[in-house]
Write an enzyme that holds these catalytic residues in place. Sequence first.
Site, PDB file in Angstrom:
ATOM      1  N   SER A  63       0.802  -1.239   0.000  1.00  0.00           N
ATOM      2  CA  SER A  63       0.000   0.000   0.000  1.00  0.00           C
ATOM      3  C   SER A  63       0.827   1.278   0.000  1.00  0.00           C
ATOM      4  O   SER A  63       0.270   2.356  -0.187  1.00  0.00           O
ATOM      5  CB  SER A  63      -0.930   0.016   1.210  1.00  0.00           C
ATOM      6  OG  SER A  63      -1.993  -0.865   1.001  1.00  0.00           O
ATOM      7  N   LYS A  66       0.456   3.555  -2.880  1.00  0.00           N
ATOM      8  CA  LYS A  66      -0.698   4.458  -3.026  1.00  0.00           C
ATOM      9  C   LYS A  66      -0.297   5.921  -2.888  1.00  0.00           C
ATOM     10  O   LYS A  66      -0.954   6.810  -3.444  1.00  0.00           O
ATOM     11  CB  LYS A  66      -1.763   4.100  -1.981  1.00  0.00           C
ATOM     12  CG  LYS A  66      -2.334   2.693  -2.157  1.00  0.00           C
ATOM     13  CD  LYS A  66      -3.197   2.275  -0.966  1.00  0.00           C
ATOM     14  CE  LYS A  66      -3.738   0.864  -1.162  1.00  0.00           C
ATOM     15  NZ  LYS A  66      -4.452   0.372   0.033  1.00  0.00           N
ATOM     16  N   TYR A 188      -3.416  -2.527 -10.287  1.00  0.00           N
ATOM     17  CA  TYR A 188      -3.312  -2.282  -8.841  1.00  0.00           C
ATOM     18  C   TYR A 188      -2.449  -3.358  -8.159  1.00  0.00           C
ATOM     19  O   TYR A 188      -1.570  -3.038  -7.356  1.00  0.00           O
ATOM     20  CB  TYR A 188      -4.722  -2.234  -8.238  1.00  0.00           C
ATOM     21  CG  TYR A 188      -4.748  -2.170  -6.735  1.00  0.00           C
ATOM     22  CD1 TYR A 188      -4.506  -0.983  -6.062  1.00  0.00           C
ATOM     23  CD2 TYR A 188      -5.015  -3.316  -5.983  1.00  0.00           C
ATOM     24  CE1 TYR A 188      -4.526  -0.939  -4.681  1.00  0.00           C
ATOM     25  CE2 TYR A 188      -5.041  -3.272  -4.600  1.00  0.00           C
ATOM     26  CZ  TYR A 188      -4.795  -2.077  -3.959  1.00  0.00           C
ATOM     27  OH  TYR A 188      -4.816  -2.037  -2.584  1.00  0.00           O
ATOM     28  N   TYR A 239      -4.585   3.858   8.246  1.00  0.00           N
ATOM     29  CA  TYR A 239      -5.954   3.339   8.352  1.00  0.00           C
ATOM     30  C   TYR A 239      -6.580   3.634   9.707  1.00  0.00           C
ATOM     31  O   TYR A 239      -6.475   4.748  10.201  1.00  0.00           O
ATOM     32  CB  TYR A 239      -5.980   1.830   8.032  1.00  0.00           C
ATOM     33  CG  TYR A 239      -5.245   1.549   6.771  1.00  0.00           C
ATOM     34  CD1 TYR A 239      -5.748   2.014   5.559  1.00  0.00           C
ATOM     35  CD2 TYR A 239      -4.026   0.894   6.762  1.00  0.00           C
ATOM     36  CE1 TYR A 239      -5.065   1.810   4.384  1.00  0.00           C
ATOM     37  CE2 TYR A 239      -3.333   0.682   5.589  1.00  0.00           C
ATOM     38  CZ  TYR A 239      -3.866   1.149   4.407  1.00  0.00           C
ATOM     39  OH  TYR A 239      -3.185   0.961   3.256  1.00  0.00           O
ATOM     40  N   VAL A 257       1.149  -3.795   3.852  1.00  0.00           N
ATOM     41  CA  VAL A 257       1.108  -5.101   4.517  1.00  0.00           C
ATOM     42  C   VAL A 257       2.348  -5.941   4.267  1.00  0.00           C
ATOM     43  O   VAL A 257       2.501  -7.010   4.854  1.00  0.00           O
ATOM     44  CB  VAL A 257      -0.163  -5.923   4.166  1.00  0.00           C
ATOM     45  CG1 VAL A 257      -1.408  -5.294   4.741  1.00  0.00           C
ATOM     46  CG2 VAL A 257      -0.284  -6.160   2.680  1.00  0.00           C
TER      47      VAL A 257
END
Length: 303
Positions: A63, A66, A188, A239, A257
């Site tokens: 992630s 991103k 992605y 998050y 992760v």
Amino acid sequence: MEMSPLLERITDAIAPLRGSGEVADYIPALARVAPDRFGIGVAEVDGGVHGAGDWETPFSMQSISKVFTLAMVLAEGDDTLWRRVGREPSGNPFNSLVQLEHERGIPRNPFINAGALAVTDQLISLTGDAVAALLEFLRTESANPALPVDDEVAISERANADRNLALAHFMASYGNMRNPVDEVIDQYVRQCSIAMSCRDLAQAGLFLARHGVRRDGTGHLSRSQAKRINAIMLTCGTYDAAGEFAYHVGIPGKSGVGGGILAIVPGRCAVAVWSPGLDRRGNSVAGVAALDHFTTLTGWSVF
Ligand code: DON
């Protein structure tokens, strides 16, 4: 501040935490990484690069990608993104479907999976090939022309992408997807599967500490855009643990992760940490602890 001894000291301090937490196992190829690895790398705005532990070992950026795709869409001058993605923390797990239904297909922010899928979708429309554009940027900024997509991780995630497919289809049903869902998911999972070391990542993220300025002195983002990405990292980058992260670490950070976290001290440096053991919200246990030590010892929290 002498950076190398500081990073050695942090590596010693977090040693008891190595191996704590759980390695992500919903992507089978990630489950095989040894949980007790740890690295920390720092790239400073004056050009210094330092590290300790396993800081030159590549890991799956997941992630953290991103942040870079968001920066690339904004760098294209495409603010229309903000009509289809919000900027509020979600307070929910990164792959939650529930909120998306309440909010009629508009993801809360660009760092939860739904929001990142919208960003990748937009980057495909802007570039034709989001991953190729991302790789070119990362290779140039990290000065590592060999940075690869780890195909094994990409295939493994693609085969276990039901939830991300559901998020993307759900957005498509609200008219919030421009390209075919399968193409967006393919891109992605490949962007998430890029393998980078802490050294690579700290160097690639340095433009966010340099107020948007790239390695070669050209502007990637305006000062105001860089400031805003750092703000979104601080409020949404970890998050449903973003509050805890701000409380303990106090600088913008984005986790993945694979166990990596990219953190930014605006005007000073980019810090990358990696340790694969995750807490229940998907953030690296030893990595968060190392960043806590880093901002405590340097006094470089933004607060
Ligand atoms: O979408 C996924 O499930 C992964 N490719 C990325 C998730 C991730 O890294 C979330 N971060 N903590």
